[in-house]
Scaffold this active site. Sequence first.
Site, PDB file in Angstrom:
ATOM      1  N   THR A  77       0.850  -1.176   0.000  1.00  0.00           N
ATOM      2  CA  THR A  77       0.000   0.000   0.000  1.00  0.00           C
ATOM      3  C   THR A  77       0.894   1.237   0.000  1.00  0.00           C
ATOM      4  O   THR A  77       2.116   1.149   0.076  1.00  0.00           O
ATOM      5  CB  THR A  77      -0.883   0.017   1.254  1.00  0.00           C
ATOM      6  N   SER A  83       1.199   3.186   2.365  1.00  0.00           N
ATOM      7  CA  SER A  83       1.731   3.420   3.707  1.00  0.00           C
ATOM      8  C   SER A  83       2.673   2.322   4.171  1.00  0.00           C
ATOM      9  O   SER A  83       3.393   2.515   5.147  1.00  0.00           O
ATOM     10  CB  SER A  83       0.583   3.533   4.718  1.00  0.00           C
ATOM     11  N   CYS A  84       2.677   1.178   3.495  1.00  0.00           N
ATOM     12  CA  CYS A  84       3.484   0.047   3.963  1.00  0.00           C
ATOM     13  C   CYS A  84       4.175  -0.618   2.798  1.00  0.00           C
ATOM     14  O   CYS A  84       3.512  -1.126   1.890  1.00  0.00           O
ATOM     15  CB  CYS A  84       2.612  -0.969   4.700  1.00  0.00           C
ATOM     16  N   GLY A  85       5.506  -0.634   2.831  1.00  0.00           N
ATOM     17  CA  GLY A  85       6.259  -1.226   1.743  1.00  0.00           C
ATOM     18  C   GLY A  85       6.610  -2.683   1.953  1.00  0.00           C
ATOM     19  O   GLY A  85       7.175  -3.312   1.077  1.00  0.00           O
ATOM     20  N   CYS A 121       4.115  -4.799   3.399  1.00  0.00           N
ATOM     21  CA  CYS A 121       2.848  -5.494   3.591  1.00  0.00           C
ATOM     22  C   CYS A 121       2.742  -6.654   2.595  1.00  0.00           C
ATOM     23  O   CYS A 121       3.196  -6.569   1.466  1.00  0.00           O
ATOM     24  CB  CYS A 121       1.680  -4.543   3.379  1.00  0.00           C
TER      25      CYS A 121
END
Length: 284
Positions: free
Chosen positions: A121, A123-125, A127
């Site tokens: 996402t 916000s999260c690399g 995930c």
Amino acid sequence: MGRAAERRGVLRIDLDATDGRTSVRRPDTLAAEEPLEIRVGRAGPGRRAPLAVTMRTPGDDLDLAVGFLLTEGLIRSADDVHTAQLCAGAETPNTYNVVDVVLAPGVPEPTTDPARNFYTTSSCGVCGKASIDAVRTRSLFPVADDAVTVPATVLTELPDLLRAAQRGFDRTGGLHAAGLFSAEGELLVLREDVGRHNAVDKVVGWAVRERRLPLAGHLLMVSGRASFELTQKAWMAGLPLLAAVSAPSSLAVDLAEEAGMTLVGFLRGRTMNVYAGPQRVRVS
């Protein structure tokens, strides 16, 4: 592709308006966020297998794809990539939200087991990684041996230099930035994205395609916090110093110490905290 920002109508409310117009409808500029599918495989007929989907701001997509492959340890240099090109997706009209990467002969194809596929996402690399082992990769470059030192006065100039070059943020207020600097404080390249990890991958991908790796003697400045994933990406590119305007995480500090990197946080005005590798920051 010219799709980094979009105009939308909003209701603007200002309870302190002096003209009595506490609410008014007006256009606003938003940072674009769209999926990018990265397909990777050998040359030849047929469609290459999808490896990853990341939510990103369109623009510099080839740099993003190549940087992602490098920071995930799937390629080692530009020589490992035969071609990388934008392709039309399934949408109508075409959005070109697909990058097709053909690996050079002899480069092993990545595993595409659905249980280990990447989905990231903005916000999260990291995930979507299927196991703890899949989270951590190790750099090919001996960052701990990098003897570069940087005056603290040079570091204090980086946030303003980064902010002054953030054209997308000026328009939207919603984009992270990553900037690659020389040890003398010269900004070499800046990339913006809704995902801080994407902004770093775009910088690293540029460096890969420019055949600048390893980035020994260089600095990476990011506009937000210094997370584990950003520290790992900097290590994979051979960067000896990562600086951030906000806080690092505990795991980022642990990784920086393991790698022999310098990690600077809360770089604001004429103050900073050096969490790892203080020998590279010259105070006098």
